[in-house]
Design an enzyme around this catalytic site. Structure first.
Site, PDB file in Angstrom:
ATOM      1  N   SER A 230      48.081  15.905  24.727  1.00 23.54           N
ATOM      2  CA  SER A 230      46.770  15.414  24.293  1.00 23.54           C
ATOM      3  C   SER A 230      46.487  13.975  24.693  1.00 23.54           C
ATOM      4  CB  SER A 230      46.645  15.563  22.782  1.00 23.54           C
ATOM      5  OG  SER A 230      47.699  14.887  22.128  1.00 23.54           O
ATOM      6  N   HIS A 258      45.185  22.109  22.901  1.00 21.17           N
ATOM      7  CA  HIS A 258      44.176  21.681  23.881  1.00 21.17           C
ATOM      8  C   HIS A 258      43.959  22.700  24.998  1.00 21.17           C
ATOM      9  CE1 HIS A 258      43.235  17.625  22.468  1.00 21.17           C
ATOM     10  NE2 HIS A 258      44.438  17.711  21.921  1.00 21.17           N
ATOM     11  N   LYS A 289      39.297  22.524  19.017  1.00 29.00           N
ATOM     12  CA  LYS A 289      39.061  21.995  20.369  1.00 29.00           C
ATOM     13  C   LYS A 289      38.066  22.925  21.082  1.00 29.00           C
ATOM     14  CE  LYS A 289      42.701  19.220  19.507  1.00 29.00           C
ATOM     15  NZ  LYS A 289      42.837  19.131  18.070  1.00 29.00           N
TER      16      LYS A 289
END
Ligand SMILES: Cc1ncc(COP(=O)(O)O)c(C=O)c1O
Length: 443
Positions: A230, A258, A289
């Site tokens: 990240s 992610h 996300k």
């Protein structure tokens, strides 16, 4: 009294003695000599419920830098949005959002949330195990499990709680968690909570993992890595690291926070992209996300999840996700599955932006994805540039030490599928004027 020094071995500043913080603060020295890592020592105040006075003084003196954090968003997390900057409404190009596929403000997602609000009300009003489970939660569990080709899935009310709950719910005192040294804190905190032994290996390095596994032979071992990191925006070296884990009889866990829905031909994350899904018994991801919502999930065998449902504390002892969020995540999953072109657009945008940044000579570290550090490497300069970028209408997040090594402090830019070429070109122009022109002037 010696100043705290940069320690390459730990990639950090050695903890400063309390007197050093005191001296810096009381002689009005440069507040950039201190960072969040300097206020962890006990003892500056007698009351643990009181912030250390030197911390409060430091934050006040660094207010100019502090104001770049926790900005107020006044509209949706769209590619262009409005934030509160300097007390005024300010239009910005948004490179700060995890809304990778633009689903947070997709009309169908919003309509689904509205509908659930009417039928199910606002909150779940209970932990899932006792009273917070609705038909929508069950449906999302089933759909996530089916999407990932697993027997079952369970939902957490945050991604952080999902990672922490899964790791701490499954590892025991005699086990070893072997974590990539760039692992997210939710994973590290999960290991600490389980009271197991922890080991680190060098980021994405199979030889270092091999050494760590060899050192901890004779115990149950779990290797913990991420699909996309990240802060660095690089992929986990999944194939090789899983190979090393397997050669030691260790299990592998991949945090796909992610990468889920945004990566892989079908959106099943980095494990799909690298063809390792059948070597990972549990799939962990978040709805915060690419789903544009909130929450976390883990999918796997019914037996393991049945066990985890009783031992993951953030699941057992915390209120379930609001039904309105669950309905939104269900719709986001449906759109993510039926519109692979959103992923194509995301990756085209990421590749375009990367290539142009590199063309400008901007250091994006090892990133190869839509998460890109823009490395500045010097804290005071980063904050100065951060204000300039914001004034010019570009919203990027400053990432300071200790979240990243001191010499790698950066802005983090996240590109989404919703950015147009015009948005990206304008962002690049602002970056060129602010970062590159300033560097040339200083040269
Ligand atoms: C790798 C990773 N895991 C877990 C989380 C926690 O997710 P959430 O923000 O949904 O709580 C994050 C958050 O950014 C993350 O980057």
């Amino acid at each position: 009294m010696a100043a705290p020094r940069w320690n390459p071995a730990t990639r950090g500043i050695e903890a400063a003695p309390a007197e050093f913080c005191h001296k810096v603060m009381n002689q009005n020295q440069d507040p950039f000599k201190l960072s969040l890592s300097n206020f962890l020592a006990a003892g500056e105040s007698n009351d643990p419920l009181q912030a250390p006075p030197n911390f409060t003084k430091w934050v006040r003196e660094s207010a100019w830098a502090r104001t770049l954090y926790e900005p107020e968003l006044l509209a949706t997390a769209d590619a262009r949005t409005t934030i509160n900057y300097d007390g005024k409404q300010h239009s910005v190009i948004n490179l700060c959002s995890y809304n990778y596929l633009g689903l947070a403000n997709h009309p169908e997602v919003i309509a689904a949330a509205h509908e659930a609000l009417k039928t199910h009300g606002l909150g779940a009003c209970g932990a899932p195990i006792l009273s917070g489970m609705t038909d929508l939660h069950r449906e999302l569990e089933r759909r996530v499990a089916k999407f990932l080709g697993r027997e079952d899935a369970m939902l957490f009310n945050s991604g952080f709680g999902g990672a922490l709950g899964t790791i701490s719910g499954l590892l025991r005192k005699l086990d070893v968690a072997i974590l990539d040294n760039r692992s997210h804190l939710s994973l590290r905190d999960g290991a600490v909570l389980s009271r197991c032994r922890t080991e680190k290996f060098e980021h994405n390095d199979p030889a270092s993992l091999d050494t760590a596994l060899t050192r901890q032979q004779g115990r149950r071992q779990l290797v913990i890595m991420e699909g996309i990191y990240s802060m660095d925006g690089d992929f986990g070296n999944l194939r090789e690291l899983i190979g090393v884990a397997e050669s030691h009889g260790a299990s592998a866990f991949v945090d796909e926070a992610h990468s889920m829905l945004a990566c892989g031909d079908n959106g099943r994350g980095a494990a799909e992209k690298f063809g390792v899904e059948d070597r990972i018994p549990l799939v962990y991801g978040t709805f915060s996300k690419a789903f544009g919502a909130l929450g976390g999930f883990v999918a796997g065998s019914s037996e393991t999840l049945e066990y985890l449902r009783f031992y993951a504390h953030p699941y057992v002892y915390s209120c379930a996700l609001p039904p309105v969020v669950v309905a939104a995540a269900l719709k986001a999953l449906e759109i993510g599955m039926r519109q692979p072109e959103l992923r194509t657009q995301l990756w085209e945008n990421a590749d375009y932006f990367h290539a142009r940044l590199r063309g400008l000579g901007i250091d994006t570290g090892s990133s190869t994805t839509y998460v890109m550090p823009i490395v500045i490497g010097e804290r005071e300069r980063m904050y100065r540039l951060g204000h300039e970028l914001r004034q010019r209408g570009l919203w990027v997040a400053p990432v300071d030490y200790p979240a990243v090594p001191l010499n790698r402090v950066c802005f983090r830019a996240c590109v989404t599928a919703k950015h147009t070429r015009a948005d990206l070109d304008e962002a690049l122009n602002i970056l060129e004027d602010t970062l590159v022109a300033a560097t040339l002037q200083n040269a």
